[in-house]
Design a protein around this motif. Structure first.
Motif, mmCIF file in Angstrom:
data_model
loop_
_atom_site.group_PDB
_atom_site.id
_atom_site.type_symbol
_atom_site.label_atom_id
_atom_site.label_comp_id
_atom_site.label_asym_id
_atom_site.label_seq_id
_atom_site.Cartn_x
_atom_site.Cartn_y
_atom_site.Cartn_z
ATOM 1 N N SER A 155 -0.450 1.721 -4.026
ATOM 2 C CA SER A 155 -1.613 2.613 -4.030
ATOM 3 C C SER A 155 -1.317 3.911 -4.762
ATOM 4 O O SER A 155 -1.517 5.005 -4.235
ATOM 5 C CB SER A 155 -2.059 2.905 -2.591
ATOM 6 N N GLU A 161 0.796 -1.223 0.000
ATOM 7 C CA GLU A 161 0.000 0.000 0.000
ATOM 8 C C GLU A 161 0.833 1.280 0.000
ATOM 9 O O GLU A 161 0.298 2.370 0.254
ATOM 10 C CB GLU A 161 -0.985 0.022 1.179
ATOM 11 N N LYS A 193 -3.407 -5.216 -6.755
ATOM 12 C CA LYS A 193 -3.527 -4.854 -5.338
ATOM 13 C C LYS A 193 -2.181 -4.859 -4.615
ATOM 14 O O LYS A 193 -2.025 -5.435 -3.538
ATOM 15 C CB LYS A 193 -4.500 -5.802 -4.622
ATOM 16 N N ALA A 204 -3.656 2.249 -7.739
ATOM 17 C CA ALA A 204 -4.436 1.798 -6.580
ATOM 18 C C ALA A 204 -5.609 0.912 -6.967
ATOM 19 O O ALA A 204 -5.955 -0.024 -6.243
ATOM 20 C CB ALA A 204 -4.929 3.009 -5.792
ATOM 21 N N SER A 205 -6.222 1.170 -8.118
ATOM 22 C CA SER A 205 -7.408 0.414 -8.532
ATOM 23 C C SER A 205 -7.072 -0.858 -9.298
ATOM 24 O O SER A 205 -7.983 -1.607 -9.664
ATOM 25 C CB SER A 205 -8.294 1.301 -9.406
ATOM 26 N N GLY A 220 2.358 4.570 -1.335
ATOM 27 C CA GLY A 220 1.680 5.482 -2.252
ATOM 28 C C GLY A 220 2.635 6.322 -3.080
ATOM 29 O O GLY A 220 3.813 5.981 -3.264
#
Length: 294
Positions: A246, A203, A243, A238-239, A205
């Motif tokens: 992000s 995750e 997965k 992120a989408s 970013g």
């Protein structure tokens, strides 16, 4: 422009003849053996020293395919072959004086190793292009931006000091490809320091990714390469179904600007990106940044 056919010779600078022969014939051999559907291994073997050219297709599949998400169907060889030819054609354009070229390859390639496929990749498109650019003794740098570590490419160039390979990706701790992509992997005995990994936490970013891209790009440029090959994955979005990280579309535009600002020929080779609703938009944002300074 369309891809030209450069034959098997360029592919064999990266992949073994046994593996290329397997890919070309696997599906027909599978069918002749009375097996249904696509070629999918049921048992695995990775020890190269025990390989036998007379193995049946079931055994060869377990050696040349490293997982069950890399099936070989009727059209797999043609698709992989022409993806690689697209990358070679792009490399020829760079060798002949173009400064920015985008090889839109599918299937992608960075999980494919010298004699194996994996991660839904079969031929290592960017590695083949890099070998073409390094053919005249020139140093080449590869910057891999896919959310997954390019394990096949690391394997290919592990002992090759002429190619500098750097990769930013989600940490393989609990994430594909699981076994490689850690910070301490820096190259084999004959190429120590020619391999660089920048793993990120789950995750992570925009900020962490952009700092990491600056890190691996700076390291690549310190090698004084004649050209930079960019493995361009959009699956850190992120989408994306991967997965892994992000990232926003803004981050990809900023990465494009970073890469577009280098004063060297740059060859983009498409890797991952699976959010089909947003893929064209994030690619457009990246190219807006990439082309903004030229």
């Amino acid at each position: 422009m369309g891809a030209s056919d450069h034959g098997l010779e360029a592919l064999s600078t990266v992949h073994s003849i046994e593996y290329l022969s397997f890919l070309a014939c696997a599906h027909s051999e599978w069918q002749r053996s009375g097996l249904p559907g696509s070629v999918v291994p049921a048992a695995f073997e990775t020890r190269r020293e025990i390989y036998r050219v007379n193995w049946p297709i079931t055994a060869k599949a377990g050696f040349h395919l490293r997982d069950q998400i890399t099936p070989v169907g009727e059209g797999t060889w043609d698709a992989a072959y022409w993806a690689a030819q697209t990358a070679i054609t792009a490399a020829e354009l760079i060798a002949n004086g173009e400064q920015q070229v985008y090889a839109l390859c599918r299937p992608s390639g960075h999980h494919a190793g010298p004699d194996y496929g994996g991660g839904a990749t079969y031929l290592n498109n960017a590695a083949i292009a890099a070998r073409r650019l390094a053919a005249e003794g020139k140093r080449v740098a590869i910057v891999d931006l896919d959310v997954h570590h390019g394990n096949g490419r690391q394997d290919i160039f592990w002992d090759d000091a002429s190619i500098f390979f750097s990769s930013i990706h989600r940490s393989p701790a609990g994430y594909y490809p699981h076994f490689t992509g850690f910070l301490e992997e820096t190259g084999g005995m004959s190429a120590e320091g020619a391999n660089m990994n920048h793993p990120l936490e789950k995750e992570a970013g925009d900020k962490e990714f952009l700092l990491g891209v600056e890190d691996i790009l700076t390291a690549a440029l310190k090698q004084k390469p004649a050209a930079v090959v960019v493995s361009l994955g959009f699956d850190a979005l992120a989408s994306d179904p991967a997965k892994g990280l992000s990232l926003t579309e803004d981050a990809f535009e900023k990465v494009g600007t970073l890469l577009g600002g280098i004063s060297l020929p740059a060859l983009l080779v498409q890797e991952g990106g699976y959010d089909l609703n947003k893929l064209q938009y994030v690619a457009s944002r990246f190219l807006d940044g990439f082309c903004s300074l030229r």
